[in-house]
Scaffold this motif. Structure first.
Motif, short mmCIF file in Angstrom:
data_model
loop_
_atom_site.label_atom_id
_atom_site.label_comp_id
_atom_site.label_asym_id
_atom_site.label_seq_id
_atom_site.Cartn_x
_atom_site.Cartn_y
_atom_site.Cartn_z
N ASP A 1 0.85 -1.19 0.00
CA ASP A 1 0.00 0.00 0.00
C ASP A 1 0.88 1.24 0.00
N CYS B 1 2.32 4.76 9.06
CA CYS B 1 1.89 3.36 9.13
C CYS B 1 2.83 2.48 8.31
N HIS C 1 3.74 2.55 5.19
CA HIS C 1 3.45 2.21 3.80
C HIS C 1 4.61 2.61 2.88
N GLU D 1 -5.10 2.71 1.45
CA GLU D 1 -5.47 1.66 2.41
C GLU D 1 -6.08 2.27 3.65
N GLU D 2 -5.67 3.50 3.96
CA GLU D 2 -6.01 4.09 5.26
C GLU D 2 -7.42 4.67 5.34
N HIS E 1 3.18 -6.23 6.45
CA HIS E 1 3.01 -4.97 7.17
C HIS E 1 4.07 -4.84 8.24
N GLU F 1 -7.52 -4.02 7.69
CA GLU F 1 -6.69 -3.98 6.47
C GLU F 1 -7.54 -4.34 5.27
NI NI Z 1 -0.97 0.25 7.48
#
Ligand code: NI
Length: 399
Positions: free
Chosen positions: A83, A108, A110, A143-144, A171, A340
């Motif tokens: 992502d 996060c 990514h 994704e968020e 992740h 997710e």
């Molecule tokens: Ni994430």
């Protein structure tokens, strides 16, 4: 599969490591919010093209699909997913690659997922005469933020022509130290639904409560009452979280407002209970508001479903990880209440989503994702890059 190939992958991951770190730092310094990843997408496309890798841009606007064909490309296909979006957080780290965008941060990881997949792409492309089949590399937008980018990319066909027999995603995970990788079996992540409650009363002078219907008091009761969804209504063996992070009662010291807005999240691993909880939340909130003379509007927006890890694929990936980084570095992790949208791919084909250890207590790298001080031990990138290439080739080697 032959150990020679494994050693080649390791050597390539090592020799590419500075380049991947530089890519990660570039992405980290230039984060973009969900659905706005235009520069990020351009950067990804340019990086892939500079290596001679075919890439399709503009999937659901900012998503990308790179394809690497080995010999006999129709034999089998597997997919890898990263992502690419960032979060609305102001970075508090003082690092050379600190975010240059006010209020936006790759909090996060990514940036790590994207840099890692670009590194994996480079390795697979270098080795394309040494494997059979096709690898599809999905660089996914948003994704968020619900509804997320996965569904729209699937709708635009990233899992078709050829259809991958499996998909892997990773992740960052700070609780696991760098050097290790974690797997979760079964249902591994929670569903996440957004809850919006508006409590309506009748505002007025705070000194004359008898003439008002105070939505602040009603909202307070509702928040407390809804705690019983988790403590009294949910099966104690079913993980469930209900949190309200936003409560806005916009009156002042001596004015009671007309309404209170609240927003929260419901997370669980059980799809049946999820539906039941929605009804119970609505009923409790409306019932309490009415009992106290007010009214209440309850909107629940369904978010991502839980990730269901494919059992056979997870076993294969775990074995592959043991071969690649050593048995002692592969750990079993418990289920997580994060959500997710990888879950959508895992509904279409066999999916495995694993966690890349990025923590380092000795170096003070302990901040969780979604915090202003999140960072990683960048040595994790070399592992992430190589492991994913190895796992992809193992998938393609199946008959
Ligand atoms: Ni994430």
């Amino acid at each position: 599969m032959d150990t020679q190939l494994k050693e080649k992958i390791k050597a390539l991951a090592k020799s590419n490591s500075q380049k991947v770190i530089d890519i990660r730092r570039h992405l980290h310094a230039h984060p973009e919010l969900s659905f706005q990843e235009f520069k990020t997408a351009k950067f990804i496309a340019e990086t892939l093209r500079s290596e001679g890798i075919a890439v399709q841009e503009g999937i659901a606007q900012t998503g990308l699909l790179a394809t690497i064909q080995g010999k006999n490309p129709k034999k089998r296909a597997t997919a890898l997913r990263a992502d690419i979006d960032a979060l609305p957080i102001q970075e508090a780290n003082n690092v050379p690659y600190k975010s240059t965008v006010d209020g936006v941060m790759h909090a996060c990881g990514h940036d790590v997922h994207t840099a890692s997949l670009l590194g994996t792409a480079s390795i697979l492309n270098t080795l394309k005469d040494e494997f059979e089949g096709t690898v599809k590399l999905i660089f996914q937008l948003a994704e968020e933020k619900a509804p997320g980018g996965a569904l729209s990319m699937i709708k635009e066909g990233v899992l078709e022509n050829p259809k991958p027999a499996s998909i892997l995603g990773q992740h960052v995970y700070v609780k696991t130290p760098v050097g290790k990788v974690g797997f979760v079996e079964g249902v591994s992540s929670a569903s996440a639904d957004d809850i919006y409650i508006t409590v309506k009363g009748k505002g007025g002078h705070a000194a004359m409560p008898e003439r008002n219907v105070d939505p602040v008091v009603i909202a307070s009761h509702i928040i407390i009452a809804l705690q019983q969804i988790v403590s009294r209504n949910c099966n104690p063996l079913t993980p469930c979280v209900l949190s309200f992070g936003k409560v806005v009662a916009d009156g002042i010291t001596n004015i009671i407002p007309n309404k209170v807005n609240m927003a929260g999240t419901l997370r669980t691993l059980d799809e049946e209970w999820r539906e039941e909880a929605h009804q119970k939340i609505t009923r409790i909130a409306q019932g309490m508001a009415e009992a106290m003379g007010g009214s209440c509007e309850c909107i629940i927006n369904k978010g991502y479903p839980p990730i269901e890890q494919d059992a056979a694929l997870t076993q294969r990936a775990k074995e592959g990880a043991k071969e690649f980084i050593g048995k002692e570095n592969v750990v079993d992790l418990t289920k997580l209440m994060g959500a997710e949208d990888f879950a959508y791919y895992a509904k279409k084909t066999a999916g495995c989503f694993y966690l890349l250890g990025v923590g380092n207590e000795a170096k003070g790298i302990t901040s969780n994702v979604h915090t202003p001080t999140f960072d990683i031990d960048e040595r994790a990138l070399t592992i992430g890059v190589g492991l994913m290439a190895w796992l992809a080739l193992k998938e393609l080697s199946l008959n």
